[in-house]
Enzyme design. Structure first.
Site, PDB file in Angstrom:
ATOM      1  N   GLY A  12       0.776  -1.237   0.000  1.00 45.08           N
ATOM      2  CA  GLY A  12       0.000   0.000   0.000  1.00 45.08           C
ATOM      3  C   GLY A  12       0.804   1.282   0.000  1.00 45.08           C
ATOM      4  N   MET A  91      -4.212  -6.698  -7.226  1.00 48.87           N
ATOM      5  CA  MET A  91      -3.671  -7.793  -8.025  1.00 48.87           C
ATOM      6  C   MET A  91      -4.721  -8.772  -8.553  1.00 48.87           C
ATOM      7  SD  MET A  91      -0.617  -6.936  -8.329  1.00 48.87           S
ATOM      8  CE  MET A  91       0.661  -5.936  -7.575  1.00 48.87           C
ATOM      9  N   ILE A  93      -7.727  -9.390 -11.319  1.00 46.93           N
ATOM     10  CA  ILE A  93      -8.266  -8.826 -12.578  1.00 46.93           C
ATOM     11  C   ILE A  93      -9.734  -8.436 -12.348  1.00 46.93           C
ATOM     12  CG2 ILE A  93      -8.924  -9.465 -14.968  1.00 46.93           C
ATOM     13  CD1 ILE A  93      -5.984  -9.310 -14.978  1.00 46.93           C
ATOM     14  N   HIS A 110       0.397   1.507 -13.232  1.00 48.97           N
ATOM     15  CA  HIS A 110       1.187   0.377 -13.732  1.00 48.97           C
ATOM     16  C   HIS A 110       2.669   0.766 -13.698  1.00 48.97           C
ATOM     17  CE1 HIS A 110       2.046  -3.309 -15.787  1.00 48.97           C
ATOM     18  NE2 HIS A 110       2.880  -2.639 -16.558  1.00 48.97           N
ATOM     19  N   ASP A 151      -4.425  -3.446 -19.075  1.00 49.31           N
ATOM     20  CA  ASP A 151      -3.436  -2.358 -19.217  1.00 49.31           C
ATOM     21  C   ASP A 151      -3.562  -1.625 -20.554  1.00 49.31           C
ATOM     22  OD1 ASP A 151      -2.312  -2.874 -16.696  1.00 49.31           O
ATOM     23  OD2 ASP A 151      -0.912  -4.338 -17.498  1.00 49.31           O
TER      24      ASP A 151
END
Ligand code: GAR
Length: 208
Positions: A12, A91, A93, A110, A151
């Site tokens: 975090g 993490m 999807i 990213h 992405d």
């Protein structure tokens, strides 16, 4: 004032950068109201609690069907009245339902200059391992909107970072975080909250 919900899975540090930016007035017209983790042990949850931000945990593994998980996450975000969702080291999807319910309202950070070193399988330290394997001299970070293409959504801000002799994935990750991620993510969030990002097809225009 826009309601920001941050999704996390790990340490975090990007969440911390957002909290610090909000405290110092760098996020204009936005407030982090909830942190949702995919991992009950994520240190990011401690960071939220230390700053008086409410927390929730939703785990993919608690649902046998992906579509049920997708629906539950969508409902949770709707119940929290999210205006903006930030993926800060999240993490898992995201599914079709949540992405379509919050079109152009989900920002991801990213740790590379998209379209390099991105897509399925490129997350966390792996991104930096691949960048070092390829021998690029510049890498960086990208803040972008999330679409169904992993992405592949409209890019909001990018920042380049130098790769140096002797870098390990860990050293490079730290430099990319410090010099790029922790700067551009709060900036992208603030631009969104100020309605300064115009999405044009699969690109963005920043309104000054
Ligand atoms: C960050 O480097 C973030 O860019 C990356 O995971 C790390 C999380 O660190 N995200 C991805 O790779 C997503 N594809 P943090 O929990 O300390 O913010």
């Amino acid at each position: 004032m826009k309601n920001i919900i941050v999704l996390v899975s790990g340490g975090g540090t990007n969440l911390q950068a957002l909290i610090d930016a909000e405290k110092s007035g760098l996020i204009k017209n936005g407030k982090i109201t909830c942190v949702i983790s995919s991992n009950i042990k994520a240190y990011a949850l401690e960071r939220a609690k230390n700053n008086g931000i409410s927390t929730e945990v939703i785990r993919r593994g608690d649902f046998s069907e992906f579509s049920d998980y997708d629906k539950a996450l969508t409902e949770l975000l709707k119940s929290k009245k999210a205006d903006l969702i930030v993926l800060a080291g999240f993490m898992t999807i995201l599914g079709k339902e949540v992405i379509s319910a919050f079109k152009n309202r989900i920002i991801n950070i990213h740790p590379a200059l998209i379209p390099s070193f991105c897509g399925e399988g490129f997350y966390g330290l792996k991104v930096h391992e691949k960048a070092l394997e390829k021998g690029v001299k510049l890498t960086g970070a990208t803040a972008h909107f999330v679409t169904e293409v992993c992405d592949g959504g409209p890019i909001i801000i990018q920042k380049a970072v130098e790769v140096k002799n002797g870098d390990t994935p860990e050293i490079l990750q730290k430099r990319v975080m410090e010099q790029a991620e922790w700067k551009i993510l709060p900036k992208a969030v603030s631009l969104f909250c100020e309605d300064k990002i115009k999405v044009v097809g699969n690109t963005t225009e920043i309104i000054d």
